[in-house]
Motif scaffolding. Structure first.
Motif, PDB file in Angstrom:
ATOM      1  N   SER A 108       0.824  -1.207   0.000  1.00 33.81           N
ATOM      2  CA  SER A 108       0.000   0.000   0.000  1.00 33.81           C
ATOM      3  C   SER A 108       0.865   1.266   0.000  1.00 33.81           C
ATOM      4  O   SER A 108       0.605   2.206  -0.769  1.00 33.81           O
ATOM      5  CB  SER A 108      -0.927  -0.009   1.216  1.00 33.81           C
ATOM      6  N   LEU A 109       1.895   1.295   0.851  1.00 34.87           N
ATOM      7  CA  LEU A 109       2.800   2.448   0.890  1.00 34.87           C
ATOM      8  C   LEU A 109       3.512   2.623  -0.453  1.00 34.87           C
ATOM      9  O   LEU A 109       3.662   3.752  -0.941  1.00 34.87           O
ATOM     10  CB  LEU A 109       3.825   2.296   2.013  1.00 34.87           C
ATOM     11  N   SER A 110       3.948   1.519  -1.046  1.00 33.01           N
ATOM     12  CA  SER A 110       4.617   1.578  -2.348  1.00 33.01           C
ATOM     13  C   SER A 110       3.684   2.120  -3.421  1.00 33.01           C
ATOM     14  O   SER A 110       4.068   2.990  -4.207  1.00 33.01           O
ATOM     15  CB  SER A 110       5.116   0.190  -2.762  1.00 33.01           C
ATOM     16  N   ASN A 111       2.465   1.616  -3.463  1.00 31.89           N
ATOM     17  CA  ASN A 111       1.507   2.052  -4.474  1.00 31.89           C
ATOM     18  C   ASN A 111       1.173   3.535  -4.332  1.00 31.89           C
ATOM     19  O   ASN A 111       1.152   4.272  -5.313  1.00 31.89           O
ATOM     20  CB  ASN A 111       0.228   1.217  -4.411  1.00 31.89           C
ATOM     21  N   HIS A 112       0.921   3.966  -3.089  1.00 26.27           N
ATOM     22  CA  HIS A 112       0.580   5.376  -2.868  1.00 26.27           C
ATOM     23  C   HIS A 112       1.784   6.276  -3.141  1.00 26.27           C
ATOM     24  O   HIS A 112       1.631   7.351  -3.721  1.00 26.27           O
ATOM     25  CB  HIS A 112       0.018   5.580  -1.462  1.00 26.27           C
ATOM     26  N   GLY A 113       2.962   5.842  -2.722  1.00 28.77           N
ATOM     27  CA  GLY A 113       4.173   6.616  -2.999  1.00 28.77           C
ATOM     28  C   GLY A 113       4.425   6.726  -4.489  1.00 28.77           C
ATOM     29  O   GLY A 113       4.738   7.806  -5.006  1.00 28.77           O
ATOM     30  N   TYR A 114       4.287   5.630  -5.208  1.00 25.97           N
ATOM     31  CA  TYR A 114       4.480   5.625  -6.656  1.00 25.97           C
ATOM     32  C   TYR A 114       3.480   6.566  -7.318  1.00 25.97           C
ATOM     33  O   TYR A 114       3.835   7.369  -8.190  1.00 25.97           O
ATOM     34  CB  TYR A 114       4.314   4.205  -7.206  1.00 25.97           C
ATOM     35  N   ASN A 115       2.218   6.472  -6.900  1.00 25.47           N
ATOM     36  CA  ASN A 115       1.176   7.314  -7.467  1.00 25.47           C
ATOM     37  C   ASN A 115       1.472   8.795  -7.219  1.00 25.47           C
ATOM     38  O   ASN A 115       1.317   9.626  -8.114  1.00 25.47           O
ATOM     39  CB  ASN A 115      -0.183   6.929  -6.879  1.00 25.47           C
TER      40      ASN A 115
END
Length: 154
Positions: free
Chosen positions: A105-112
């Motif tokens: 979740s942190l990776s996805n939100h950070g990437y976004n």
């Protein structure tokens, strides 16, 4: 947020990472990943290569990088980077992404967030690491030391 796409009906003959050729941030980090993967992955821009995958909407290539493997499996966003590193022998990040929902979740939100602010993060990347992606400079460490010295003086 980018859409998770599992598989394509048009698997490539070699593993391929498709990225945004108009993005300086993307080009910088693509160059790092290309060096690390040592020919195990082909790198193509979506502007030149998305048409090879008609079952993947062009808007999804615009939102996130995609690693497409020879079996047709697709890894998008941060996992395209983590899976690319997996091909270079560093399997930790891809495994963590798949096994830990908080990290995912942190990776996805950070990437976004980075994808929506690429220009800012490209400037920050060059400020922290220099302009040459093949010869990173630890400028961030100098800034940190400078900050610590100022705090100690004050």
């Amino acid at each position: 947020m980018f859409e998770k796409i599992e598989i394509t009906e048009n698997p490539p003959p070699k593993n391929i990472l498709i990225w945004d050729g108009d993005c300086g941030f993307c080009k910088f980090w693509k160059t790092r990943w290309q060096e690390k993967t040592k020919g195990k992955i082909v790198f193509k821009t979506f502007q030149d290569y998305a048409s090879h995958f008609p079952d993947i909407p062009i808007k999804e290539f615009k939102k996130a990088s995609r690693l497409i493997e020879t079996d047709g499996k697709i890894y998008g966003g941060p996992d395209s980077a983590y899976r690319s590193l997996w091909h270079s022998g560093n399997k930790v990040w891809h495994q963590l992404y798949n096994s830990n929902s908080i990290f995912r979740s942190l990776s996805n939100h950070g990437y976004n967030h980075i994808a929506k602010n690429r220009s800012f993060y490209f400037k920050l990347t060059k400020l922290l690491f220099g302009k040459d992606p093949l010869n990173l400079k630890p400028y961030w460490l100098l800034y940190l030391i400078f900050l610590v010295v100022i705090i100690i003086i004050i």
